[in-house]
Scaffold this motif. Sequence first.
Motif, PDB file in Angstrom:
ATOM      1  N   CYS A   1      53.535 -50.651  65.570  1.00  0.00           N
ATOM      2  CA  CYS A   1      53.946 -49.351  65.033  1.00  0.00           C
ATOM      3  C   CYS A   1      52.921 -48.897  63.987  1.00  0.00           C
TER       4      CYS A   1
ATOM      5  N   CYS B   1      54.917 -48.936  60.293  1.00  0.00           N
ATOM      6  CA  CYS B   1      55.430 -50.138  59.630  1.00  0.00           C
ATOM      7  C   CYS B   1      54.781 -51.428  60.136  1.00  0.00           C
TER       8      CYS B   1
ATOM      9  N   CYS C   1      57.716 -47.261  66.016  1.00  0.00           N
ATOM     10  CA  CYS C   1      58.873 -48.015  66.490  1.00  0.00           C
ATOM     11  C   CYS C   1      60.146 -47.169  66.376  1.00  0.00           C
TER      12      CYS C   1
HETATM   13 ZN   LIG Z   1      57.807 -48.674  62.553  1.00  0.00          ZN
END
Ligand SMILES: [Zn+2]
Length: 202
Positions: free
Chosen positions: A3, A6, A29
């Motif tokens: 992602c 994150c 994500c």
């Molecule tokens: Zn994420």
Amino acid sequence: MNCLLCEQKLASTPSWQSLFAIETTSLICENCSKSFNRVDIKEEGDVVDQLTSIYTYNEAMREYLHQYKFLQDVALAGVFANELRGELARKDVIVVAIPMHPQKKVERTFSHVEEMLAAARIPFVDLLIKTNTEVMGEKTKEERLSMRNLFSIKPVSDIRKTTYILVDDIYTTGTTLRHAATVLKEAGARRVEAVTLIRAEK
Ligand SMILES: [Zn+2]
């Protein structure tokens, strides 16, 4: 792949869409996706005939914009590609990115709106020149209303009697979009709509 926001590993679940190469792959994500607040606001107006804003300006969006625009993480241009395509992939319209002032573009290294459109593979034209570096958020309403137009049309541009869609990242006071719509209409555009990723009304 991880992602982009994150760093968590993205679950790869090949679907029938990917077999037919319809792009639905996300760069972020599910958790990060859920942190954005989708609102799909649509409003009719007279200068800007229709305004669409896709998300609100919440904490997740503030962080996204910070990383994308100020830390210049250009890979983030594609995070909302599917959502922008959903609003902009239309026939018989001409998409116009709201430009930055040339000086600002040098500072920021890239035009964040143009990069978003390019990442979403939405064709757009470069028609407007921003003639002013002033920041709307620092002005009173009276000051904004009395301002000279922030934009001019590029000299060789041919404005057609058709629908133009202005694209900007964030809607705050509406002054930017109203000015851009005004110059396009004065030059002959029949209808001017606008799509912003974010709505941040005060
Ligand atoms: Zn994420």
